[in-house]
Design a protein around this motif. Sequence first.
Motif, mmCIF file in Angstrom:
data_model
loop_
_atom_site.group_PDB
_atom_site.id
_atom_site.type_symbol
_atom_site.label_atom_id
_atom_site.label_comp_id
_atom_site.label_asym_id
_atom_site.label_seq_id
_atom_site.Cartn_x
_atom_site.Cartn_y
_atom_site.Cartn_z
ATOM 1 N N GLU A 82 -5.602 25.672 9.989
ATOM 2 C CA GLU A 82 -6.672 24.956 9.749
ATOM 3 C C GLU A 82 -6.767 24.614 8.278
ATOM 4 N N THR A 83 -6.102 25.434 7.465
ATOM 5 C CA THR A 83 -5.854 25.021 5.866
ATOM 6 C C THR A 83 -5.054 23.924 5.907
ATOM 7 N N LEU A 84 -3.959 23.891 6.580
ATOM 8 C CA LEU A 84 -2.907 22.675 6.687
ATOM 9 C C LEU A 84 -3.675 21.424 7.038
ATOM 10 N N GLN A 85 -4.529 21.451 8.156
ATOM 11 C CA GLN A 85 -5.075 20.189 8.483
ATOM 12 C C GLN A 85 -6.118 19.791 7.303
ATOM 13 N N GLN A 86 -6.776 20.848 6.594
ATOM 14 C CA GLN A 86 -7.709 20.229 5.732
ATOM 15 C C GLN A 86 -6.875 19.818 4.518
ATOM 16 N N ALA A 87 -5.673 20.134 4.343
ATOM 17 C CA ALA A 87 -4.969 19.910 3.218
ATOM 18 C C ALA A 87 -4.293 18.439 3.430
ATOM 19 N N THR A 88 -4.141 18.362 4.724
ATOM 20 C CA THR A 88 -3.550 16.940 5.302
ATOM 21 C C THR A 88 -4.644 15.966 4.884
ATOM 22 N N ALA A 89 -5.933 16.173 5.526
ATOM 23 C CA ALA A 89 -6.852 15.231 5.440
ATOM 24 C C ALA A 89 -7.278 14.939 3.931
ATOM 25 N N ALA A 90 -7.270 16.027 3.065
ATOM 26 C CA ALA A 90 -7.408 15.776 1.598
ATOM 27 C C ALA A 90 -6.357 14.974 1.003
ATOM 28 N N LEU A 91 -5.050 15.175 1.471
ATOM 29 C CA LEU A 91 -4.120 14.252 0.800
ATOM 30 C C LEU A 91 -4.174 12.809 1.251
ATOM 31 N N ALA A 92 -4.591 12.569 2.527
ATOM 32 C CA ALA A 92 -4.897 11.273 3.156
ATOM 33 C C ALA A 92 -6.141 10.511 2.245
ATOM 34 N N ILE A 93 -7.008 11.322 1.985
ATOM 35 C CA ILE A 93 -8.171 10.608 1.159
ATOM 36 C C ILE A 93 -7.777 10.398 -0.192
ATOM 37 N N ALA A 94 -6.920 11.371 -0.855
ATOM 38 C CA ALA A 94 -6.367 11.086 -2.182
ATOM 39 C C ALA A 94 -5.508 9.858 -2.185
ATOM 40 N N HIS A 95 -4.671 9.855 -1.069
ATOM 41 C CA HIS A 95 -3.740 8.491 -1.130
ATOM 42 C C HIS A 95 -4.647 7.290 -0.801
ATOM 43 N N GLU A 96 -5.574 7.132 -0.286
ATOM 44 C CA GLU A 96 -6.321 6.215 -0.073
ATOM 45 C C GLU A 96 -7.006 5.853 -1.488
ATOM 46 N N GLU A 97 -7.499 6.970 -2.148
ATOM 47 C CA GLU A 97 -8.149 6.722 -3.423
ATOM 48 C C GLU A 97 -7.264 5.949 -4.457
ATOM 49 N N ILE A 98 -5.965 6.787 -4.170
ATOM 50 C CA ILE A 98 -4.951 6.250 -5.330
ATOM 51 C C ILE A 98 -4.799 4.394 -4.988
ATOM 52 N N LYS A 99 -4.533 4.214 -3.687
ATOM 53 C CA LYS A 99 -4.420 2.957 -3.171
ATOM 54 C C LYS A 99 -5.305 2.045 -3.610
ATOM 55 N N THR A 100 -6.685 2.588 -3.581
ATOM 56 C CA THR A 100 -7.816 1.645 -3.964
ATOM 57 C C THR A 100 -7.963 1.349 -5.415
ATOM 58 N N ARG A 101 -7.726 2.554 -6.279
ATOM 59 C CA ARG A 101 -7.275 2.382 -7.877
ATOM 60 C C ARG A 101 -6.174 1.506 -8.061
ATOM 61 N N ASP A 102 -5.252 1.664 -7.289
ATOM 62 C CA ASP A 102 -4.209 0.724 -7.692
ATOM 63 C C ASP A 102 -4.467 -0.663 -7.404
ATOM 64 N N LEU A 103 -5.195 -0.949 -6.401
ATOM 65 C CA LEU A 103 -5.738 -2.235 -5.959
ATOM 66 C C LEU A 103 -6.552 -2.879 -7.041
ATOM 67 N N ALA A 104 -7.639 -1.858 -7.648
ATOM 68 C CA ALA A 104 -8.455 -2.324 -8.403
ATOM 69 C C ALA A 104 -7.876 -2.506 -9.902
ATOM 70 N N LYS A 105 -6.674 -1.823 -10.217
ATOM 71 C CA LYS A 105 -5.898 -1.987 -11.379
ATOM 72 C C LYS A 105 -5.272 -3.442 -11.293
ATOM 73 N N VAL A 106 -4.777 -3.803 -10.045
ATOM 74 C CA VAL A 106 -4.069 -4.922 -9.902
ATOM 75 C C VAL A 106 -5.110 -6.290 -10.155
ATOM 76 N N SER A 107 -6.158 -5.876 -9.615
ATOM 77 C CA SER A 107 -7.419 -6.808 -9.573
ATOM 78 C C SER A 107 -7.742 -7.091 -11.084
ATOM 79 N N ALA A 108 -7.810 -5.950 -11.860
ATOM 80 C CA ALA A 108 -8.143 -6.136 -13.078
ATOM 81 C C ALA A 108 -7.153 -6.887 -14.068
ATOM 82 N N LEU A 109 -5.734 -6.518 -13.719
ATOM 83 C CA LEU A 109 -4.774 -7.298 -14.369
ATOM 84 C C LEU A 109 -4.813 -8.605 -14.180
ATOM 85 N N GLN A 110 -5.050 -9.111 -12.844
ATOM 86 C CA GLN A 110 -4.949 -10.641 -12.515
ATOM 87 C C GLN A 110 -6.227 -11.157 -13.279
ATOM 88 N N GLU A 111 -7.150 -10.347 -13.327
ATOM 89 C CA GLU A 111 -8.396 -10.976 -14.030
ATOM 90 C C GLU A 111 -8.215 -11.193 -15.445
#
Length: 128
Positions: free
Chosen positions: A74-103
Amino acid sequence: ELARLRANLERAEAQAAEAQSLTLAAEAAAARAKQESQLATTSLHTAVEAAIAEQMQQEEAYNAVVEAKERAEETLQQATAALAIAHEEIKTRDLAKVSALQEVERLLLRGRELETLLEESRGTAMLE
């Protein structure tokens, strides 16, 4: 005849005494056998109780291991889900940084264009 009867009586008394002695010995042997049987039965009961207690401890240990495994999964499943969320957040931040740099790049280009226009208009204003 009397001597013969007396001899028979003495033999019978001796046989009776021997029979009584054998009976006493047999009773003593039976008492020892009964005591040994009781000790063996007690030992058997003790061994059975110990085996049952050991089996119960093994079952409890197994159940504890199963519960720990389930909690770990159960802890592993929770950690995997948290890691997936963190990965998505990092991707979103990276995309935001790219957009900001382009702007920023777009604004820098626009600033350069405006500088060029300003210099051209200054040059034109000087000529007039």
